[in-house]
Design a protein around this motif. Structure first.
Motif, mmCIF file in Angstrom:
data_model
loop_
_atom_site.group_PDB
_atom_site.id
_atom_site.type_symbol
_atom_site.label_atom_id
_atom_site.label_comp_id
_atom_site.label_asym_id
_atom_site.label_seq_id
_atom_site.Cartn_x
_atom_site.Cartn_y
_atom_site.Cartn_z
ATOM 1 N N ASP A 141 10.239 11.783 -2.431
ATOM 2 C CA ASP A 141 11.553 11.592 -3.051
ATOM 3 C C ASP A 141 11.752 12.586 -4.197
ATOM 4 O O ASP A 141 10.802 13.111 -4.760
ATOM 5 C CB ASP A 141 11.648 10.154 -3.581
ATOM 6 C CG ASP A 141 13.090 9.725 -3.804
ATOM 7 O OD1 ASP A 141 13.997 10.538 -3.580
ATOM 8 O OD2 ASP A 141 13.299 8.563 -4.201
ATOM 9 N N GLU A 142 13.028 12.825 -4.507
ATOM 10 C CA GLU A 142 13.445 13.643 -5.646
ATOM 11 C C GLU A 142 12.951 15.088 -5.560
ATOM 12 O O GLU A 142 12.650 15.706 -6.587
ATOM 13 C CB GLU A 142 12.999 13.009 -6.970
ATOM 14 C CG GLU A 142 13.643 11.655 -7.232
ATOM 15 C CD GLU A 142 13.336 11.106 -8.609
ATOM 16 O OE1 GLU A 142 12.601 11.778 -9.361
ATOM 17 O OE2 GLU A 142 13.813 10.013 -8.932
ATOM 18 N N LEU A 143 12.889 15.623 -4.368
ATOM 19 C CA LEU A 143 12.566 17.040 -4.231
ATOM 20 C C LEU A 143 13.814 17.845 -4.583
ATOM 21 O O LEU A 143 14.868 17.655 -3.988
ATOM 22 C CB LEU A 143 12.118 17.361 -2.804
ATOM 23 C CG LEU A 143 11.640 18.786 -2.546
ATOM 24 C CD1 LEU A 143 10.404 19.077 -3.384
ATOM 25 C CD2 LEU A 143 11.333 19.011 -1.079
ATOM 26 N N GLY A 144 13.715 18.721 -5.554
ATOM 27 C CA GLY A 144 14.865 19.488 -5.993
ATOM 28 C C GLY A 144 15.371 19.086 -7.360
ATOM 29 O O GLY A 144 16.234 19.754 -7.925
ATOM 30 N N THR A 149 6.107 8.706 -2.514
ATOM 31 C CA THR A 149 5.760 9.375 -3.769
ATOM 32 C C THR A 149 6.905 10.271 -4.202
ATOM 33 O O THR A 149 7.719 10.711 -3.378
ATOM 34 C CB THR A 149 4.469 10.210 -3.613
ATOM 35 O OG1 THR A 149 4.112 10.791 -4.862
ATOM 36 C CG2 THR A 149 4.654 11.309 -2.579
ATOM 37 N N LEU A 150 6.988 10.533 -5.491
ATOM 38 C CA LEU A 150 7.922 11.525 -6.010
ATOM 39 C C LEU A 150 7.306 12.911 -5.847
ATOM 40 O O LEU A 150 6.087 13.067 -5.904
ATOM 41 C CB LEU A 150 8.231 11.269 -7.483
ATOM 42 C CG LEU A 150 8.796 9.892 -7.844
ATOM 43 C CD1 LEU A 150 9.039 9.811 -9.348
ATOM 44 C CD2 LEU A 150 10.073 9.608 -7.076
ATOM 45 N N ALA A 151 8.149 13.919 -5.663
ATOM 46 C CA ALA A 151 7.649 15.277 -5.457
ATOM 47 C C ALA A 151 6.804 15.742 -6.643
ATOM 48 O O ALA A 151 5.711 16.293 -6.462
ATOM 49 C CB ALA A 151 8.816 16.229 -5.215
ATOM 50 N N ALA A 189 0.824 -1.209 0.000
ATOM 51 C CA ALA A 189 0.000 0.000 0.000
ATOM 52 C C ALA A 189 0.857 1.258 0.000
ATOM 53 O O ALA A 189 0.462 2.290 -0.542
ATOM 54 C CB ALA A 189 -0.934 0.001 1.208
ATOM 55 N N ALA A 190 2.031 1.186 0.622
ATOM 56 C CA ALA A 190 2.924 2.350 0.675
ATOM 57 C C ALA A 190 3.529 2.668 -0.684
ATOM 58 O O ALA A 190 3.994 3.786 -0.915
ATOM 59 C CB ALA A 190 4.039 2.107 1.691
ATOM 60 N N LYS A 191 3.549 1.676 -1.585
ATOM 61 C CA LYS A 191 4.136 1.825 -2.923
ATOM 62 C C LYS A 191 5.599 2.223 -2.858
ATOM 63 O O LYS A 191 6.095 3.036 -3.654
ATOM 64 C CB LYS A 191 3.343 2.838 -3.754
ATOM 65 C CG LYS A 191 1.906 2.397 -4.021
ATOM 66 C CD LYS A 191 1.182 3.364 -4.932
ATOM 67 C CE LYS A 191 -0.240 2.873 -5.221
ATOM 68 N NZ LYS A 191 -0.979 3.800 -6.105
ATOM 69 N N VAL A 192 6.298 1.650 -1.879
ATOM 70 C CA VAL A 192 7.734 1.890 -1.765
ATOM 71 C C VAL A 192 8.442 1.074 -2.838
ATOM 72 O O VAL A 192 8.267 -0.140 -2.905
ATOM 73 C CB VAL A 192 8.251 1.487 -0.366
ATOM 74 C CG1 VAL A 192 9.749 1.678 -0.277
ATOM 75 C CG2 VAL A 192 7.549 2.310 0.710
ATOM 76 N N PRO A 193 9.241 1.691 -3.691
ATOM 77 C CA PRO A 193 9.883 0.935 -4.777
ATOM 78 C C PRO A 193 10.991 0.057 -4.244
ATOM 79 O O PRO A 193 11.723 0.436 -3.324
ATOM 80 C CB PRO A 193 10.439 2.038 -5.683
ATOM 81 C CG PRO A 193 10.684 3.181 -4.760
ATOM 82 C CD PRO A 193 9.590 3.120 -3.717
ATOM 83 N N ILE A 216 11.925 13.551 3.570
ATOM 84 C CA ILE A 216 12.215 14.164 2.278
ATOM 85 C C ILE A 216 13.612 13.748 1.833
ATOM 86 O O ILE A 216 14.556 13.786 2.630
ATOM 87 C CB ILE A 216 12.167 15.706 2.371
ATOM 88 C CG1 ILE A 216 10.808 16.187 2.867
ATOM 89 C CG2 ILE A 216 12.521 16.332 1.028
ATOM 90 C CD1 ILE A 216 9.702 16.068 1.870
ATOM 91 N N ALA A 217 13.766 13.355 0.584
ATOM 92 C CA ALA A 217 15.093 13.119 0.000
ATOM 93 C C ALA A 217 15.328 14.173 -1.070
ATOM 94 O O ALA A 217 14.515 14.326 -1.976
ATOM 95 C CB ALA A 217 15.199 11.719 -0.594
ATOM 96 N N SER A 218 16.434 14.904 -0.953
ATOM 97 C CA SER A 218 16.718 15.980 -1.897
ATOM 98 C C SER A 218 18.197 16.000 -2.230
ATOM 99 O O SER A 218 19.044 15.723 -1.375
ATOM 100 C CB SER A 218 16.300 17.330 -1.293
ATOM 101 O OG SER A 218 16.650 18.389 -2.166
ATOM 102 N N ASN A 219 18.522 16.320 -3.472
ATOM 103 C CA ASN A 219 19.913 16.465 -3.879
ATOM 104 C C ASN A 219 20.369 17.916 -3.788
ATOM 105 O O ASN A 219 21.458 18.253 -4.251
ATOM 106 C CB ASN A 219 20.106 15.956 -5.310
ATOM 107 C CG ASN A 219 19.389 16.813 -6.327
ATOM 108 O OD1 ASN A 219 18.352 17.394 -6.033
ATOM 109 N ND2 ASN A 219 19.944 16.897 -7.534
ATOM 110 N N GLU A 220 19.525 18.777 -3.214
ATOM 111 C CA GLU A 220 19.851 20.194 -3.101
ATOM 112 C C GLU A 220 19.846 20.614 -1.640
ATOM 113 O O GLU A 220 19.077 20.092 -0.830
ATOM 114 C CB GLU A 220 18.826 21.050 -3.855
ATOM 115 C CG GLU A 220 18.961 20.999 -5.375
ATOM 116 C CD GLU A 220 20.107 21.848 -5.884
ATOM 117 O OE1 GLU A 220 20.765 22.527 -5.060
ATOM 118 O OE2 GLU A 220 20.348 21.824 -7.094
ATOM 119 N N SER A 221 20.700 21.567 -1.321
ATOM 120 C CA SER A 221 20.617 22.208 -0.008
ATOM 121 C C SER A 221 19.380 23.093 0.017
ATOM 122 O O SER A 221 18.760 23.352 -1.023
ATOM 123 C CB SER A 221 21.871 23.048 0.249
ATOM 124 O OG SER A 221 21.933 24.113 -0.700
#
Length: 259
Positions: free
Chosen positions: A178-181, A144-146, A73-77, A208-213
């Motif tokens: 995920d993929e915020l930024g 979810t992706l941002a 249900a969480a749809k975690v890849p 949140i996972a982000s590749n940006e500060s």
């Protein structure tokens, strides 16, 4: 009124157990009671011990199936954890902790991080590990992706179901974004994402996972005031993990070329 059953053959007993397990919805006992009965005979277990083994097996299997349903249900890849990835190779790792953290943010993509259970992950693997572990522990999780979340919210607004959609995201215990930024969000999508974060503020956790500060988030949220408000929502009472700036994959590729 109950009927006494005497002199029941083993075949009749097996059939009765099978029928009773179907009625009581005990699939684990129904599928394995003969194996447990044979082992109990060999080990000369007491009736109480045999019954306890059966019931515990059913409980364990139900817990496993619940965890699988929550993860689905969480749809975690699913992600393969890179071999040899270790936290100690990243001296830049720092954390700012709160006794009751509500948000977690992870640093640049491709850098090393580690979960509380010592699993070795890059940033994205840490986010997925957090979601998976929370689901297995019994919490309601949504990954979810941002950009995907922003698009879903915009579509919900167009279809007049925005309140229902925001409420649905507000009910989960842990929301993993995920993929915020990575990509710029239009103003409308960013504002709706802000509404989701506001709905969850002080009530439920966000990772949140982000590749940006934070300073680079103005490329994703073009309105500076909205960007500042979102950062404020995420950092208040939260835990920030900066996993360094060196890419694990680049280091591994360099190592392979050298050797």
């Amino acid at each position: 009124m109950t009927t006494k059953r005497r002199g029941m053959t083993e075949e009749a007993a097996d059939a009765a157990i099978d029928q009773a397990c179907r009625m009581l919805r005990m699939p684990t006992i129904r599928n394995s009671f003969t194996d447990y009965a044979d082992r109990a005979r060999r080990e000369q277990m007491s009736y109480r011990g045999f019954l306890a083994e059966l019931l515990l097996a059913e409980c364990d299997d139900r817990a496993r199936r619940r965890s699988e349903r929550r993860i689905k249900a969480a749809k975690v890849p699913p992600r393969e954890v890179p071999a040899g990835l270790r936290l100690r190779r990243q001296p830049q790792h720092r954390s700012r902790r709160d006794p009751h953290p509500r948000q977690v943010r992870m640093g640049p993509e491709g850098t090393a991080a580690v979960s509380d259970r010592g699993l070795r992950h890059r940033q994205v693997h840490l986010l997925i590990a957090l979601g998976t572990e929370a689901a297995m522990a019994g919490y309601r999780v949504k990954y979810t992706l941002a950009t995907q979340l922003a698009n879903e919210l915009v579509e919900a607004a167009d279809e007049m179901t925005l309140a229902k959609t925001i409420a649905r995201y507000g009910r989960v215990d842990l929301l993993c974004i995920d993929e915020l930024g990575y990509m710029q969000l239009d103003r409308r999508g960013a504002e709706l994402l802000f509404q989701v974060l506001t709905e969850r503020e002080e009530k439920a956790s966000v990772a949140i996972a982000s590749n940006e500060s934070f300073g680079g988030w103005t490329k994703t949220f073009t309105d500076p005031r909205l960007c500042a408000a979102i950062v404020d929502r995420l950092t208040f009472g939260g835990t920030i993990l900066e996993t360094g700036t060196d890419s694990y994959r680049l280091a591994q590729a360099t190592k392979q070329r050298t050797t």
